[in-house]
Design an enzyme around this catalytic site. Structure first.
Site, mmCIF file in Angstrom:
data_model
loop_
_atom_site.group_PDB
_atom_site.id
_atom_site.type_symbol
_atom_site.label_atom_id
_atom_site.label_comp_id
_atom_site.label_asym_id
_atom_site.label_seq_id
_atom_site.Cartn_x
_atom_site.Cartn_y
_atom_site.Cartn_z
ATOM 1 N N ALA A 17 103.010 70.281 57.772
ATOM 2 C CA ALA A 17 103.553 71.556 58.263
ATOM 3 C C ALA A 17 104.305 72.293 57.150
ATOM 4 O O ALA A 17 104.104 73.492 56.940
ATOM 5 C CB ALA A 17 104.473 71.304 59.458
ATOM 6 N N GLU A 50 94.443 63.744 60.447
ATOM 7 C CA GLU A 50 93.351 63.811 59.481
ATOM 8 C C GLU A 50 92.088 64.437 60.054
ATOM 9 O O GLU A 50 91.089 64.554 59.362
ATOM 10 C CB GLU A 50 93.077 62.395 58.962
ATOM 11 C CG GLU A 50 94.359 61.720 58.488
ATOM 12 C CD GLU A 50 94.162 60.591 57.499
ATOM 13 O OE1 GLU A 50 93.277 59.780 57.735
ATOM 14 O OE2 GLU A 50 94.905 60.544 56.492
ATOM 15 N N LYS A 79 83.001 67.813 59.918
ATOM 16 C CA LYS A 79 83.052 67.402 61.334
ATOM 17 C C LYS A 79 82.361 68.457 62.196
ATOM 18 O O LYS A 79 82.687 69.643 62.110
ATOM 19 C CB LYS A 79 84.538 67.255 61.723
ATOM 20 C CG LYS A 79 84.792 66.992 63.184
ATOM 21 C CD LYS A 79 86.285 66.855 63.457
ATOM 22 C CE LYS A 79 86.586 66.838 64.930
ATOM 23 N NZ LYS A 79 88.023 66.915 65.222
ATOM 24 N N ILE A 349 97.293 70.334 63.763
ATOM 25 C CA ILE A 349 97.273 71.109 62.510
ATOM 26 C C ILE A 349 96.892 72.555 62.821
ATOM 27 O O ILE A 349 97.429 73.500 62.245
ATOM 28 C CB ILE A 349 96.339 70.446 61.468
ATOM 29 C CG1 ILE A 349 96.964 69.110 61.054
ATOM 30 C CG2 ILE A 349 96.121 71.351 60.260
ATOM 31 C CD1 ILE A 349 96.088 68.239 60.181
HETATM 32 C C1 LIG Z 1 99.409 59.268 65.988
HETATM 33 C C2 LIG Z 1 99.196 60.660 65.509
HETATM 34 C C3 LIG Z 1 97.917 61.085 65.154
HETATM 35 C C4 LIG Z 1 97.704 62.408 64.746
HETATM 36 N N1 LIG Z 1 96.439 62.835 64.471
HETATM 37 C C5 LIG Z 1 96.221 64.164 64.232
HETATM 38 C C6 LIG Z 1 94.923 64.665 64.001
HETATM 39 O O1 LIG Z 1 93.941 63.944 63.954
HETATM 40 N N2 LIG Z 1 94.784 66.004 63.813
HETATM 41 C C7 LIG Z 1 95.848 66.855 63.815
HETATM 42 O O2 LIG Z 1 95.662 68.078 63.696
HETATM 43 N N3 LIG Z 1 97.090 66.382 63.955
HETATM 44 C C8 LIG Z 1 97.300 65.078 64.176
HETATM 45 N N4 LIG Z 1 98.567 64.612 64.331
HETATM 46 C C9 LIG Z 1 99.690 65.519 64.122
HETATM 47 C C10 LIG Z 1 99.910 65.680 62.608
HETATM 48 O O3 LIG Z 1 100.109 64.406 62.030
HETATM 49 C C11 LIG Z 1 101.108 66.566 62.329
HETATM 50 O O4 LIG Z 1 100.974 67.770 63.037
HETATM 51 C C12 LIG Z 1 101.190 66.893 60.869
HETATM 52 O O5 LIG Z 1 101.121 65.758 60.074
HETATM 53 C C13 LIG Z 1 102.466 67.636 60.567
HETATM 54 O O6 LIG Z 1 103.564 66.790 60.501
HETATM 55 P P1 LIG Z 1 104.937 67.419 60.053
HETATM 56 O O7 LIG Z 1 104.772 68.027 58.715
HETATM 57 O O8 LIG Z 1 105.407 68.287 61.158
HETATM 58 O O9 LIG Z 1 105.926 66.186 60.005
HETATM 59 P P2 LIG Z 1 106.091 64.999 58.926
HETATM 60 O O10 LIG Z 1 104.825 64.629 58.290
HETATM 61 O O11 LIG Z 1 106.856 63.928 59.646
HETATM 62 O O12 LIG Z 1 107.024 65.611 57.797
HETATM 63 C C14 LIG Z 1 108.416 65.745 57.960
HETATM 64 C C15 LIG Z 1 109.032 66.103 56.629
HETATM 65 O O13 LIG Z 1 110.412 66.355 56.816
HETATM 66 C C16 LIG Z 1 111.150 65.669 55.825
HETATM 67 N N5 LIG Z 1 112.497 65.381 56.328
HETATM 68 C C17 LIG Z 1 112.837 64.904 57.536
HETATM 69 N N6 LIG Z 1 114.178 64.729 57.604
HETATM 70 C C18 LIG Z 1 114.679 65.126 56.415
HETATM 71 C C19 LIG Z 1 115.983 65.192 55.857
HETATM 72 N N7 LIG Z 1 117.076 64.777 56.526
HETATM 73 N N8 LIG Z 1 116.121 65.660 54.603
HETATM 74 C C20 LIG Z 1 115.045 66.057 53.877
HETATM 75 N N9 LIG Z 1 113.792 66.017 54.348
HETATM 76 C C21 LIG Z 1 113.613 65.556 55.600
HETATM 77 C C22 LIG Z 1 110.327 64.416 55.563
HETATM 78 O O14 LIG Z 1 110.646 63.834 54.328
HETATM 79 C C23 LIG Z 1 108.920 65.010 55.571
HETATM 80 O O15 LIG Z 1 108.628 65.581 54.322
HETATM 81 C C24 LIG Z 1 98.805 63.290 64.678
HETATM 82 C C25 LIG Z 1 100.085 62.828 64.955
HETATM 83 C C26 LIG Z 1 100.299 61.532 65.383
HETATM 84 C C27 LIG Z 1 101.681 61.064 65.687
#
Ligand SMILES: Cc1cc2nc3c(=O)[nH]c(=O)nc-3n(C[C@H](O)[C@H](O)[C@H](O)COP(=O)(O)OP(=O)(O)OC[C@H]3O[C@@H](n4cnc5c(N)ncnc54)[C@H](O)[C@@H]3O)c2cc1C
Length: 506
Positions: A17, A50, A79, A349
């Site tokens: 994200a 992924e 895909k 995503i």
């Molecule tokens: C089991 C599972 C399967 C999934 N499969 C899919 C899929 O096939 N297709 C799809 O579209 N989506 C899928 N998703 C969703 C997808 O993984 C997420 O939407 C995507 O990875 C985005 O994650 P994010 O960036 O929001 O969070 P994260 O990847 O958790 O990133 C969070 C970030 O915040 C930072 N952070 C947190 N706290 C602090 C702090 N205190 N100080 C500094 N930095 C901090 C971390 O270091 C990290 O960089 C899946 C999710 C899950 C749980």
């Protein structure tokens, strides 16, 4: 006079994200904006996510990223849809393919003709009439051909990507940093709120560094560092309809050429994903902890891998639902910080992408107009609820009665609009896409048919086509689709030709 424009944007989090937001802002807003991203290597990212939907190509187009470059850098594969096994009944298999099915005749969608033809014994399974659903299990793939008539199915191939989540974030980081995004490594220890209105003023790192901003994008993952921990926005829980609350994820060695589809296999208390990449296969079991223990779930996951596991299954916990507001004061939450719908249709995503697009469309001034914020939140809610209903359909439209989990899903109460959609489809195969909801009619139709919601009737205008003509129509569509699929290269051959990662190239 003070400049009303926002100039300083702080992105909290460097997962998918955070880096998607950073890349898009850098490209669209340009160098007059200061964009900073804070992430903590020690905390890390969720490391899954992924499999995607075709909309991601639009995001790549916006950034000016070509498929070849993208696939090489992310060890990606293509895909054409998702194969659902054992969902409606044990032993079932159907594909929810992207793109069109057959071709529509004047105002009527193709499936209306198919329903009548099926009732008269003149049609095959609906999957025989779409290039996506026929090509996927045969391991065939190509992008749309430009040297065929525009009416050919080969001219209109919708596809998405399967890729390595860590490599994707790394790739976007390179893209964003090249365009001026400043990255700060460190753990945020404190969020400082303005005393007068409770807006976020700054985040403070463990090192003591203070980072101020005007607009904060919370991409901190499930913890929702700003949107929840600092602003206490609240959460709407969807667990009643989507009872899975845990997942175990593990990669395994690749044992065969990657399939051009993601697989979702229903298990006793949830479902297992399989996402083939160039260098490995991603797997995970999404399950309900009320119905199966973590140990049993791990054993199930490992038993169904097609190659040697490349580590121990990694546990993840979640509550399906959405923040009461995705945008609160001067904080916009994207990704897991804004909510979570399980990855059954690979939508997370996409929701990051649509959140970014919505924010760019409704980009605020420093006064943070409530009208703008309200519209953003209303649209986010609409999107979440419609995707939620599509996911619920998969669980609810089942005849399975072999475990307490499936009995609960089959008999649970469901949202009224979903109930109405199922009733109308069962009556006469009709479905209406609601305004700008993400999934198209063909998606709903494929899942409903795939899970045994069989229409009793069809649109009366179908009868205007004589039966003999209907039989010819069905036969000609399936023949054209089959011959197109015959002409397609294998998925592996297409990757070898266009997309092999640098380290794997000979
Ligand atoms: C089991 C599972 C399967 C999934 N499969 C899919 C899929 O096939 N297709 C799809 O579209 N989506 C899928 N998703 C969703 C997808 O993984 C997420 O939407 C995507 O990875 C985005 O994650 P994010 O960036 O929001 O969070 P994260 O990847 O958790 O990133 C969070 C970030 O915040 C930072 N952070 C947190 N706290 C602090 C702090 N205190 N100080 C500094 N930095 C901090 C971390 O270091 C990290 O960089 C899946 C999710 C899950 C749980």
């Amino acid at each position: 006079m003070t400049d009303p424009r926002i100039k300083n944007i702080v992105i909290v989090g460097g997962g998918t994200a955070g880096w998607m937001a950073a890349a898009a802002f850098a490209k669209v807003l340009g160098p007059t904006y200061s964009i900073r991203l804070v992430e903590s290597e020690e905390i890390g990212t969720v490391g899954v996510g992924e499999s995607t939907v075709p909309h991601l190509k639009l995001f790549n187009d916006l950034l000016g990223i070509h498929d070849t470059e993208f696939m090489k850098n992310t060890q990606g594969t293509f895909k054409l849809g998702i194969q659902f096994n054992d969902w409606g009944r044990v032993g079932d298999s159907y594909i929810h393919g992207f793109g069109t099915i057959g071709h529509d005749v004047s105002l009527l969608p193709f499936h209306q003709f198919w329903i009548k033809a099926m009732q008269k014994g003149m049609a095959s399974d609906i999957g025989a009439y779409s290039i996506h659903t026929l090509a996927a299990p045969r391991g065939k793939f190509m992008t749309s051909a430009t040297d065929v008539p525009s009416s050919s199915p080969l001219a209109d191939i919708a596809y998405s990507y399967q890729f390595d989540a860590t490599l994707y974030a790394k790739f976007l980081r390179g893209y964003a940093e090249k365009r001026g995004v400043r990255r700060t490594e460190g753990k945020i220890a404190q969020t400082v709120l303005r005393p007068d209105d409770g807006f976020v003023e700054a985040v403070v790192l463990e090192s003591g560094e203070r980072i101020e901003g005007e607009l904060f994008i919370d991409c901190s993952g499930f913890r929702g560092l700003l949107i929840e921990q600092a602003l206490h926005t609240g959460y709407i829980d969807f667990t009643h309809w989507l009872p899975c609350d845990r997942a175990l994820a593990v990669a395994c060695e690749k044992v065969e050429p990657p399939t051009p589809y993601t697989r979702s296999s229903a298990r006793l208390a949830g479902w297992q994903w399989r996402i083939p990449l160039q260098h490995r296969t991603g797997n995970g079991y999404v399950y309900s902890s009320a119905h199966v223990s973590d140990d049993e779930a791990a054993a199930t996951l490992l038993k169904h891998l097609d190659g040697k596991p490349m580590g121990d299954p990694r546990p993840l916990r979640f509550t399906t639902g959405v923040r009461k507001k995705s945008w609160n004061k001067n904080v916009v939450a994207l990704g897991l910080a804004s909510g979570f719908l399980e990855p059954l249709e690979s939508t997370s995503i996409y929701m990051i992408q649509s959140g970014i697009a919505r924010l760019l469309n409704l980009f605020p001034q420093r006064d943070f107009s409530e009208v703008v914020i309200d519209r953003y939140n209303a649209q986010a809610k609409f999107e979440y609820e419609h995707i939620r209903d599509f996911l619920i359909l998969h669980y609810h439209a089942t005849e399975r009665n072999d475990t307490p989990f499936w009995n609960q899903c089959r008999t649970m109460s469901i949202p009224a609009q979903l109930q109405d959609n199922i009733r109308l489809f069962r009556d006469s195969g009709r479905f209406f896409r609601d305004a700008e909801e993400m999934f198209a009619t063909t998606s709903w139709v494929q899942v409903m048919l795939g899970q045994h919601i069989v229409p009793r009737g069809y649109h009366p205008l179908v009868d205007q086509m004589p039966d003999q003509e209907l039989a010819r129509f069905m036969a000609s569509v399936s023949q054209v689709v089959a011959s197109c699929v015959d002409a397609m290269p294998s998925h592996q051959a297409f990757i070898d030709r266009h997309c092999v990662a640098p380290s794997m190239a000979v």
